[in-house]
Design a protein around this motif. Sequence first.
Motif, PDB file in Angstrom:
ATOM      1  N   ILE A 297     -19.647 -52.188 -56.517  1.00  0.00           N
ATOM      2  CA  ILE A 297     -19.290 -52.486 -55.125  1.00  0.00           C
ATOM      3  C   ILE A 297     -19.159 -51.173 -54.349  1.00  0.00           C
ATOM      4  N   ILE A 298     -19.844 -51.084 -53.234  1.00  0.00           N
ATOM      5  CA  ILE A 298     -19.622 -49.938 -52.331  1.00  0.00           C
ATOM      6  C   ILE A 298     -19.468 -50.471 -50.915  1.00  0.00           C
ATOM      7  N   THR A 299     -18.717 -49.719 -50.111  1.00  0.00           N
ATOM      8  CA  THR A 299     -18.730 -50.010 -48.678  1.00  0.00           C
ATOM      9  C   THR A 299     -19.182 -48.752 -47.966  1.00  0.00           C
ATOM     10  N   TYR A 300     -19.811 -48.917 -46.823  1.00  0.00           N
ATOM     11  CA  TYR A 300     -20.331 -47.752 -46.095  1.00  0.00           C
ATOM     12  C   TYR A 300     -20.109 -47.940 -44.603  1.00  0.00           C
ATOM     13  N   PRO A 301     -19.980 -46.836 -43.859  1.00  0.00           N
ATOM     14  CA  PRO A 301     -19.649 -46.905 -42.433  1.00  0.00           C
ATOM     15  C   PRO A 301     -20.843 -47.314 -41.574  1.00  0.00           C
TER      16      PRO A 301
ATOM     17  N   ILE B 247     -26.468 -44.780 -56.355  1.00  0.00           N
ATOM     18  CA  ILE B 247     -25.261 -44.068 -55.920  1.00  0.00           C
ATOM     19  C   ILE B 247     -25.096 -42.847 -56.813  1.00  0.00           C
TER      20      ILE B 247
ATOM     21  N   VAL C  77     -22.482 -40.212 -52.758  1.00  0.00           N
ATOM     22  CA  VAL C  77     -23.327 -40.605 -51.635  1.00  0.00           C
ATOM     23  C   VAL C  77     -24.306 -41.668 -52.107  1.00  0.00           C
TER      24      VAL C  77
ATOM     25  N   LYS D 194     -16.140 -46.498 -49.760  1.00  0.00           N
ATOM     26  CA  LYS D 194     -15.433 -46.854 -50.992  1.00  0.00           C
ATOM     27  C   LYS D 194     -16.437 -47.063 -52.090  1.00  0.00           C
ATOM     28  N   VAL D 195     -16.052 -46.664 -53.286  1.00  0.00           N
ATOM     29  CA  VAL D 195     -16.903 -46.855 -54.452  1.00  0.00           C
ATOM     30  C   VAL D 195     -16.039 -47.387 -55.587  1.00  0.00           C
ATOM     31  N   ILE D 196     -16.405 -48.565 -56.089  1.00  0.00           N
ATOM     32  CA  ILE D 196     -15.703 -49.116 -57.248  1.00  0.00           C
ATOM     33  C   ILE D 196     -16.704 -49.283 -58.365  1.00  0.00           C
ATOM     34  N   HIS D 197     -16.523 -48.477 -59.397  1.00  0.00           N
ATOM     35  CA  HIS D 197     -17.522 -48.467 -60.475  1.00  0.00           C
ATOM     36  C   HIS D 197     -17.508 -49.792 -61.231  1.00  0.00           C
TER      37      HIS D 197
ATOM     38  N   LEU E 161     -20.491 -42.920 -47.983  1.00  0.00           N
ATOM     39  CA  LEU E 161     -19.853 -44.141 -48.459  1.00  0.00           C
ATOM     40  C   LEU E 161     -18.371 -44.134 -48.099  1.00  0.00           C
TER      41      LEU E 161
ATOM     42  N   LEU F  57      -7.605 -49.260 -54.112  1.00  0.00           N
ATOM     43  CA  LEU F  57      -8.219 -48.846 -52.852  1.00  0.00           C
ATOM     44  C   LEU F  57      -8.142 -47.330 -52.672  1.00  0.00           C
TER      45      LEU F  57
END
Lengths: 291, 291, 291, 291, 291, 291
Positions: free
Chosen positions: F281-285, D260, D220, D288-291, D286, D209
């Motif tokens: 996986i991405i999360t965004y506000p 992305i 972005v 969080k970004v998990i490649h 963004l 995380l």
Amino acid sequence: MAEELLKLGIPTGSLQNATIELFSKAGFHISDLERSYSPTIDDEQIQPICLRAQEMSRYIEDGALDAGITGYDWIMENNSDVELVSELAYSKATSRPARWVLAVPDESKVTKPQDLRGCIIATELVNVTKKYFADKNIDVRVEFSWGATEVKARLVNAIVELTETGTSLLANNLRIIDTVITSTTRLIANKQAWQDKFKREKIENISILLNAAINAGSTVGLKMNIKKADLKSILKVLPAEKSPTISNLANSDYAAVEVIIEDKIERSLVPALKRAGASGIITYPLNKVIH
Amino acid sequence: MAEELLKLGIPTGSLQNATIELFSKAGFHISDLERSYSPTIDDEQIQPICLRAQEMSRYIEDGALDAGITGYDWIMENNSDVELVSELAYSKATSRPARWVLAVPDESKVTKPQDLRGCIIATELVNVTKKYFADKNIDVRVEFSWGATEVKARLVNAIVELTETGTSLLANNLRIIDTVITSTTRLIANKQAWQDKFKREKIENISILLNAAINAGSTVGLKMNIKKADLKSILKVLPAEKSPTISNLANSDYAAVEVIIEDKIERSLVPALKRAGASGIITYPLNKVIH
Amino acid sequence: MAEELLKLGIPTGSLQNATIELFSKAGFHISDLERSYSPTIDDEQIQPICLRAQEMSRYIEDGALDAGITGYDWIMENNSDVELVSELAYSKATSRPARWVLAVPDESKVTKPQDLRGCIIATELVNVTKKYFADKNIDVRVEFSWGATEVKARLVNAIVELTETGTSLLANNLRIIDTVITSTTRLIANKQAWQDKFKREKIENISILLNAAINAGSTVGLKMNIKKADLKSILKVLPAEKSPTISNLANSDYAAVEVIIEDKIERSLVPALKRAGASGIITYPLNKVIH
Amino acid sequence: MAEELLKLGIPTGSLQNATIELFSKAGFHISDLERSYSPTIDDEQIQPICLRAQEMSRYIEDGALDAGITGYDWIMENNSDVELVSELAYSKATSRPARWVLAVPDESKVTKPQDLRGCIIATELVNVTKKYFADKNIDVRVEFSWGATEVKARLVNAIVELTETGTSLLANNLRIIDTVITSTTRLIANKQAWQDKFKREKIENISILLNAAINAGSTVGLKMNIKKADLKSILKVLPAEKSPTISNLANSDYAAVEVIIEDKIERSLVPALKRAGASGIITYPLNKVIH
Amino acid sequence: MAEELLKLGIPTGSLQNATIELFSKAGFHISDLERSYSPTIDDEQIQPICLRAQEMSRYIEDGALDAGITGYDWIMENNSDVELVSELAYSKATSRPARWVLAVPDESKVTKPQDLRGCIIATELVNVTKKYFADKNIDVRVEFSWGATEVKARLVNAIVELTETGTSLLANNLRIIDTVITSTTRLIANKQAWQDKFKREKIENISILLNAAINAGSTVGLKMNIKKADLKSILKVLPAEKSPTISNLANSDYAAVEVIIEDKIERSLVPALKRAGASGIITYPLNKVIH
Amino acid sequence: MAEELLKLGIPTGSLQNATIELFSKAGFHISDLERSYSPTIDDEQIQPICLRAQEMSRYIEDGALDAGITGYDWIMENNSDVELVSELAYSKATSRPARWVLAVPDESKVTKPQDLRGCIIATELVNVTKKYFADKNIDVRVEFSWGATEVKARLVNAIVELTETGTSLLANNLRIIDTVITSTTRLIANKQAWQDKFKREKIENISILLNAAINAGSTVGLKMNIKKADLKSILKVLPAEKSPTISNLANSDYAAVEVIIEDKIERSLVPALKRAGASGIITYPLNKVIH
């Protein structure tokens, strides 16, 4: 010329503001502290250099500085061979000497140093602490702690930490079990510099003036008018060791009495003098007092 | 009534706090500065008005103000026809006069004003700078700079900038090649106001009290007890021009000696007096000193 | 021992800093204010307790405190039966008494209290306000307002609000139509504590020392040398009620004159003395003055 | 239960704010930092403990903590045997690794480590520095320096000091002659804790995380509409390694493309896409970004 | 290489923070502002230089800078021959253009510019003001005022002063009688630099990205799910000029609709969409918007 | 027009910043708070008025305001007859409801409300406290306390004080013996205003937008790419109640899945999705979420 210049160490950190203010009261104005290594002072024969109290005595012993101000605790920690010129009875919060105490969590079963055999002690004052336990023949591991030592008391077995009022220990629920060393602020000098005529006189002058300013801080001048007939009874109210200045006045029935007193007794003395017949009592502040 | 009111300009900016403090020491308390144009003063005959030092003399010349405090530099810049009442030897950082200097980048080949022929000079002090070069018959273009002039030295050829200690020039790697004008703080008056009986007396009183407070800042009272037998030898230690007050005491072998001294000599005088036999030496602060 | 301890209420809020400073001038140093309920004082016979001025008198009446400092307004609001020991003429901004005024919006048609019959009045000082209107036989509804009362003047019909300088009312475009009560700061005591020998003497000492410090704040010492021949003419310049100390000097043609004066007259007196022939005029600050 | 709790060290000092903020972005909210030893976190399975980065690894090695965040430099200095979980590419000022450099005064004749044979080196990083010189067979004395080491460079012969941008060294007129160690921030774990199923999974989740939040900070989301006919030419403008999401739209001549991208290329990519025919280009932030 | 570097002026003063923030949103991070002349930017092709808005256009016209940001008012005041690249609709407090207004004291009899014939006008904007009156054939004396011009309105006859909201004029009881010039922030370039291929493209890119960031500030993305049957009625609720992205979903009865809208209409649009049958409505922030 | 204006109360004090920020997220920008009574809002149909939460409901009941935000506790204390429009789940520090608790000193023998018969209770919430004890038929005296009630617990017998986290009670060594009332923040309306068509719709819109902003604060958008073959298994990982948006992609083996999730589950969900085979996986506000 080099032989006419005194390199003087000023402690940074918690002592810095109090030291600057003390020098100011002593008549030396230090400025440009933002250039923190080498500020300016209004005396061409002094070059002030700012260093942490913790390492001051090492640079004085080595001769990188001629003299400086630091705590007795750090002189001992560094085991520095320096001249102890005078004690300076000022500090951040109080005039009491600071104590380094051995402390454990409230809930610990430890009640005396001997209970810590084989334990880990965290402290900023590693060498003094090692010597304290060695003198008692107690084998412990002493680890260096980078400040905020109180918060680590529960990660190790005990700490040795500086305290002036005990407030911070209390707030962390720690219990004092012994005092390791007490310390006051000192003016110290390099041993060779102390043999140099110019430097020694300069250091002695600084010592006199700093102490005169410290004295003045806890002293006030008191003046009053008294009937000559009351003189004896009023003099009895004054502290025995004080010899007042008594001036004749135009009106020959009266005299003006002037005395220098400690401010601690002012609050009981002033009403007592009034009751004893003194009139026009005033007190006034002092800049310097040389007994 | 209008003829009983003095409109007095107080400089804002870097001089403001020092000026407010000086008035306070002189006995005039200025408040409500947050209403920055027209604060309150505890003297009904004075109406203080806050203005930048740069434009003060213009409003005094025009009569919008009767008197005010500003720097000699800006009086010259505005070429104002005003009465120079007195010099006030206080300033932000030091008591040295401020200098406007001609400076170039360290790496510039310019070493004297004559090397700047045909160049651009940036400065806040446009007219004084023009006159400086005109007097030397050097043709240059002088451009107005809105503060922070040091940072522009590399966008033009040279700057004329105010310096008290030289620190800011050093930090910008600039080299001083000449002094254009030196300046101290002045109390000035409108020429007509100076002919008005009420206004002139009021301005003179302000001048006396401000200067008395400035004097007091660099002076202390010193008292000591001496054996009458030591009187002559001790008087020799005192600065020649000082005539001390010598009071008789109850104990007729002793006398109380009191003298006003400059604080600069206090640090050498006090130890000397002690060595000469004085006892109970104290120094105390002063509010005002009128020689 | 319990009977040797005085529980002393220190007001928090707008009076707190001024009170701490006044105690400091009086010789009592209060610290550890961050632990706001019960700070430390350097007098073992006093236990200071911090409370809002608004509720101070209630706790003193009940005996939870022996004495304390609060405003006359809040003593009246709480209708507390306490001993009024002395008035303390210090306050935040000025030495003028504070006023609670009845105010209405500029645009309101109300011009006198009687116009408010049947209206709603918002105030922090509910009981005093109710009594004010009851005494005039005007029937109104008085509602408690939690501070910042000025801003509510347009939500109700009128407010009763504290003002020292009127600035805040002006800024809210409110118009004063009457004064409800004027108030100064008081030292008060619990009635039983006042009958206790130890407590009463302690409270009286505090009262003397606080007032001595207040007096000193508006007073300076003045010294000058005069020709004995000028003595009479110079004494006429001094305020009539002052009896100066006149000391003989070594040079018998001259005398040293010393007098305590209010700082308000210093600015006119000093020039007048100079013109009358006095020399070496200095003024110096005082710590305490007991008339 | 004890086996369901992870004791996690949070570094105080210069890294603290950045660390708190990073945890916040990762979804963990740390509060009550004023109680500096043990703040609160909104995850019942974590107990955060604040310690200086300098001593973090020692407490993790001993097992007083299960895991923590500190610099590689201090892990080496303490010679701690801990599990290096992951590198965290965030820091105070930049994302460049910090360097500890060997530096001497500009005016020193020293140009390489070998010139320091027999000299004194001051540093906070004593053990790493000793090892650096020992590896080169250069005999020096390394002394511990309590911070602000730059200012001591002229009291000893050389210093080893941390630098991110070199600004502070420059300001003290020091010259870098070698890099002693480079360091980045690490998440580390106690070796036994790393074998515990619950603790390892918890530490790995934190690692995922935190890194997802770090990635998001430099990334972005970009969306645009393109004619299907332009698809190929526009895809060429995008970085080769990116595989965009292409959605069909109601109007079947057009497609929505979403990708992305790193924010570093955004400023060149956006104008290029526009020129290539994309319309309605937006970028969005963004978490969080998990490649 | 020199031809690959753009010297870019950043305004100090009231615009500085907003400008730094705008560049940050545009993807350029400016730091080291404490070294105020030449801060650091994370683009090797740009060298930022901080200058007051007042003198920016002069240095751009001379070529000391290639481009910069300043107000239209100061471009006019300096009468600078520069390329106006684009308008940047951001400012300190509002997005309204700033106005320089001619104002007089409330109590003045002046009601129109013509009433000021022969009067003194104080302003920072001397040349624009002179031209304003010259264009109207009104003879006045315009004097330079060093800031805080409002407070001088009663020392001269009128002022020309900048106002965004009028608050400061109101607080000084001044009355506006005309607008002299309105001004917005501009990106400008040196005319030669504008002919240089590299510099022009770089300046245009900066212009595009700054404007994209400004647009994003007043725009949000909106997504919702709708029944395909409701599509037409819901599209009518959206602003006519918007063409939404409509994606097919797994459940073929529904579609996902996405549209970029101005945040001003969000508060009326969102409830309207809900009433029209949209579900799962979310809005999300944008970094950049290029129409 | 008057009938088109909603007078809206904004609470000052501890809720103020959080409220301003919430309105900002909801799309309403409130400024000019320094003019604290009546700030500016960017909606011409709303007139915001700042009042303390304590008295808000009284002015709304009286109709001086149409609606406002305050705590449930103060609505009860004032016994106000108002419309409770909606609960707003935001607060200063946490999202837990605030509790008013009955507390006594740790050392007190009191353990239940009944032990306080005949005692004095200090509180800011006088009426609610009176009702609490009356409902239990316990006779006590309830006194109004002006804030900082914790410090008075030892001057009376018990206090009723607000607590969110219990920290302040702990720090004062107080023990909670019961909860008197729990309270959350409410949007309330005047009963007549609630019947007015324009006002009711306006209040409802504000309620919708504030709650949409609150929802958004604890929610994020999540996107990922999945193989269509994995769709079922991945959907099982998602919270059961969520229906994701599934878009077809160009590559027909893959689908883009998008879902709105609570940020609390993000930290467990994200690793689980990764393990289940999701990529990119991405999360965004989010700004607003309307379920």
